[in-house]
Design a protein around this motif. Structure first.
Motif, short mmCIF file in Angstrom:
data_model
loop_
_atom_site.label_atom_id
_atom_site.label_comp_id
_atom_site.label_asym_id
_atom_site.label_seq_id
_atom_site.Cartn_x
_atom_site.Cartn_y
_atom_site.Cartn_z
N GLY A 33 53.04 2.68 -14.22
CA GLY A 33 52.85 1.30 -13.79
C GLY A 33 52.60 0.36 -14.95
N THR A 34 52.07 0.88 -16.05
CA THR A 34 51.82 0.09 -17.25
C THR A 34 52.64 0.65 -18.40
OG1 THR A 34 49.58 -0.50 -16.57
CG2 THR A 34 50.09 -0.67 -18.91
N ILE A 35 53.39 -0.22 -19.05
CA ILE A 35 54.28 0.20 -20.13
C ILE A 35 53.92 -0.57 -21.39
CG2 ILE A 35 56.67 0.19 -20.95
CD1 ILE A 35 57.51 0.38 -18.00
N TYR A 36 53.73 0.15 -22.48
CA TYR A 36 53.51 -0.48 -23.78
C TYR A 36 54.84 -0.48 -24.54
CZ TYR A 36 48.48 -0.34 -23.02
OH TYR A 36 47.22 -0.54 -22.52
N VAL A 37 55.22 -1.64 -25.02
CA VAL A 37 56.51 -1.81 -25.70
C VAL A 37 56.27 -1.89 -27.20
CG1 VAL A 37 58.58 -3.23 -25.91
CG2 VAL A 37 57.42 -3.02 -23.69
N GLY A 38 56.98 -1.05 -27.96
CA GLY A 38 56.79 -1.04 -29.41
C GLY A 38 58.05 -0.73 -30.16
N ARG A 39 57.90 -0.46 -31.45
CA ARG A 39 59.05 -0.27 -32.33
C ARG A 39 59.72 1.08 -32.17
NH1 ARG A 39 55.88 -4.00 -34.42
NH2 ARG A 39 56.84 -5.68 -35.64
N TRP A 90 61.38 -0.47 -27.80
CA TRP A 90 61.80 -1.81 -27.38
C TRP A 90 63.26 -1.85 -26.95
CZ3 TRP A 90 65.68 -4.57 -29.95
CH2 TRP A 90 66.11 -4.03 -31.16
N ARG A 91 64.04 -0.84 -27.34
CA ARG A 91 65.46 -0.82 -27.02
C ARG A 91 65.76 -0.15 -25.68
NH1 ARG A 91 66.68 1.72 -32.86
NH2 ARG A 91 64.78 2.82 -32.24
N ALA A 92 64.76 0.50 -25.10
CA ALA A 92 64.97 1.17 -23.82
C ALA A 92 65.26 0.14 -22.73
CB ALA A 92 63.73 1.99 -23.46
#
Length: 690
Positions: free
Chosen positions: A111-117, A132-134
């Motif tokens: 339910g919670t997604i952290y977006v990174g490099r 971040w590309r997903a």
């Protein structure tokens, strides 16, 4: 609920929880890297396989390197609950199967997604950070109150160095209008020094559309200064490598920039995104580093696409009409191939294949004719006999006489040294005056001693491809493409004939005599006619006050382009000082944060550097890879670079130094991120004096 919530008003326990997640993610990344380092290539069966496997393992370890000063994640997405998502999709319509399919696609996502490099998971494969590309990360860049994309809240994180210090919430599921993001603005305006940073945390929706364009699609970006076109191109390369890893690992991705200093400036972007195996080069590095001095008007003729037809004729003119047949002696027998048969073979091959394969095919075809004669005498020759005949002296002599072995240098040497040969190869493509311009006034003694110019490099590459096919890459990123000649574009196009390209540039920044005025023309010569041209006009880097000042030049250099706009007002960012001191201006800039570029006419580089002798500084050159806070930058090397504080010395001399001097000045004035100081003793160009 406020649209944004920013420290120091944020609850300490919430911030502490996010900091704990960052610490957990960093520990998990370290564990992933340690696991990769523990793997051995010894399991491979042979030495070659071991080397290949070890190379892959080394790349994996490098890609998992943690950079303490670089945020591991920069955003968080809180997805709507399954019940709410199901209810919304029922109201959206569609069949039960369609709704079920959409739910199944994201059923396994938290339910919670952290977006990174990069992707980070714990020891149980639970995702802690999503790349971040997903596909699921796209909502971080594209979701809005009008189209929340299943997201109820987007959270942006603020960092100081590598420490998470703040967050900012944007509610997306309540239909509340979102104001400007303070964290986003601060990240864009953060002072910079050293190489270019990635923009993965600040990609805007229109930039994201370009970044995520499909691999099959060639994209051409007309980008005004400060719109992030270079960063967009690099991030697209990273995105394509993520989504088509195996395919592009085989075919390759290449970045082509204007000079080595530019490549050094952008060199850290892709590694920071986890992509460590991408070739980066210049046009000279790709085609041959030839730098013989040459009149720009001669270079312009050599760069014209008409030269392609001239070169093709010049190459094939070396084939001579056969006047004699072939006699091959074996024992007491002489096997003959008549002269008319040789002419038929040559005619059937000429123009239907590349030069060197055609030459090899001629030898094999002649050998085959000899084998036919042998069979007619009752012999039973096999393929080994045919190969032996093809390598025999009589066949080699005939092939050399009719279809001589050549190098690109030999052909171009003859073309530029022999007026009659040039006229014959040119036909009506080049005028007599243009032919006279191309002929060397004092020819070199031989092709081996000839010194070639940068324009010649593209001609040699064209000839090389006419002789033997140039391998194609999977994807090519070309920056500052507006400055490339048609022949250089053809050379680059050969490198992506079976792939696609990202073409970046700004027509207003064209500074070569052959600079293009049309992106459609660029795509045509690149061999990518179906490419999409898109325009970025909203700037995030250059302050509005500076950009408006530089834009006064646009009616004179690119009247058809829309004036660029900037999101940053930058009040007080522009200072124009008649008779100002460069030492004083540099000292003032050194008292502030960020990098400083003193951009000067090329002829004044030494003088200005001597004037600044009391301040620590360096002079930028085409091969520079060093980092210095204060740089003296020749105007001709400023393109593609950026500095927090830019000091421009004598704009009038920059304009006077070359035919497209106003365009060069436009480039120079738009390198500033925080402030621009213009120093002049001479009268400013009329466009700026208004």
């Amino acid at each position: 609920m406020p649209a944004h919530q920013l420290a120091p008003d944020i609850p300490a326990d919430v911030l502490a929880a996010e900091q704990a997640h960052l610490a957990e993610s960093r520990a998990a990344l370290a564990a992933m890297r340690a696991h990769a380092q523990s793997l051995s290539a010894d399991a491979a069966g042979d030495w070659v396989s071991q080397q290949i496997l070890q190379s892959l393992l080394d790349q994996r370890v490098a890609a998992l390197a943690d950079h303490p000063d670089t945020p591991l994640f920069f955003g968080r997405l809180d997805r709507e609950s399954p019940k709410r998502r199901s209810s919304r999709r029922e109201s959206d319509g569609g069949t039960d199967e369609e709704r079920s399919g959409r739910d199944d696609e994201q059923a396994d996502l938290p339910g919670t997604i952290y977006v990174g490099r990069r992707h980070v998971h714990d020891g149980h494969s639970k995702p802690l950070v999503i790349d971040w590309r997903a596909p699921v990360s796209r909502a971080f860049y594209q979701a809005s109150p009008t189209d929340p994309m299943g997201i109820v809240r987007r959270r942006r994180f603020g960092y100081h160095g590598g420490a998470l210090t703040a967050y900012e919430d944007e509610p997306l599921g309540e239909g509340v209008e979102i104001g400007p993001s303070k964290i986003l603005t601060e990240e864009i305006e953060r002072p910079r020094s050293g190489p270019m940073r990635d923009i993965v945390a600040t990609i805007q929706p229109d930039q994201d559309e370009i970044v995520r364009a499909t691999l099959a699609q060639t994209v051409c970006v007309q980008g005004a200064p400060g719109t992030g076109k270079t960063a967009v191109g690099l991030h697209r390369a990273a995105y394509l490598l993520f989504t088509h890893r195996e395919r592009l690992a085989r075919s390759g991705v290449m970045i082509v920039g204007p000079n080595r200093a530019f490549l050094s400036y952008i060199s850290s972007v892709l590694p920071a995104l986890g992509e460590v195996k991408v070739d980066q080069t210049t046009v000279a590095g790709l085609l041959g580093d030839h730098a013989a001095a040459e009149d720009p008007m001669v270079s312009a003729v050599k760069g014209d696409a008409r030269m392609a037809a001239v070169l093709e004729r010049a190459l094939w003119l070396h084939i001579v009409k056969p006047e004699e047949g072939l006699v091959f002696t074996k024992g007491a027998y002489r096997h003959r191939v008549a002269d008319y048969e040789v002419r038929e073979i040559v005619a059937s091959l000429r123009g239907t294949t590349r030069y060197l394969p055609g030459r090899a095919a001629l030898a094999q075809r002649l050998a085959h004719m000899v084998l036919v004669r042998m069979e007619q005498r009752g012999e039973s020759p096999d393929d080994r006999v045919q190969d032996a005949v093809a390598r025999s002296k009589p066949v080699k002599q005939l092939v050399e006489a009719v279809w001589p072995k050549l190098t690109p240098e030999q052909v171009l040497y003859r073309l530029l040294a022999d007026p009659e040969f040039l006229a014959k190869a040119s036909k009506s493509d080049l005028s007599p005056d243009e032919q006279e311009m191309l002929i060397w006034r004092k020819p070199y003694r031989s092709w081996k001693s000839a010194k070639w110019s940068a324009a010649d490099a593209a001609l040699l590459d064209e000839l090389r491809d006419l002789m033997e096919r140039t391998p194609s890459l999977g994807h090519l990123v070309v920056d500052e493409a507006q400055d490339l000649s048609e022949m250089q574009l053809r050379a680059l196009g050969r490198r992506c004939r079976n792939g696609s390209a990202t073409v970046l540039g700004d027509l207003a920044q064209g500074t070569t005599p052959w600079s293009t005025t049309s992106w459609e023309s660029v795509l045509e010569h690149l061999g990518q006619r179906d490419g999409d041209v898109t325009e970025l006009t909203l700037g995030f880097r250059v302050p509005r006050e500076v950009l408006d000042y530089a834009a006064r030049l646009l009616p004179s250099i690119a009247p058809d382009l829309a004036p660029p706009r900037s999101l940053r007002p930058g009040l007080g960012s522009l200072s124009v000082r008649p008779g100002g001191s460069v030492v004083k201006a540099a000292a003032e800039a050194l008292a502030k944060e960020g990098s400083i570029g003193v951009i000067v006419p090329d002829a004044l580089v030494g003088e200005v550097s001597s004037t600044l002798a009391g301040l620590p500084h360096a002079v930028l050159d085409p091969e520079s890879t060093e980092e210095h806070r204060l740089l003296v930058v020749p105007a001709t090397l400023a393109k593609g670079l950026e500095y927090d504080h830019v000091i421009v010395v004598e704009p009038a001399d920059i304009v006077a130094a070359e035919p497209r001097g106003l365009a060069r000045l436009y480039v120079v004035l738009t390198r500033a991120v925080t402030s621009l100081t213009v120093l002049h003793d001479k009268t400013l160009p009329a466009q700026l004096a208004a």
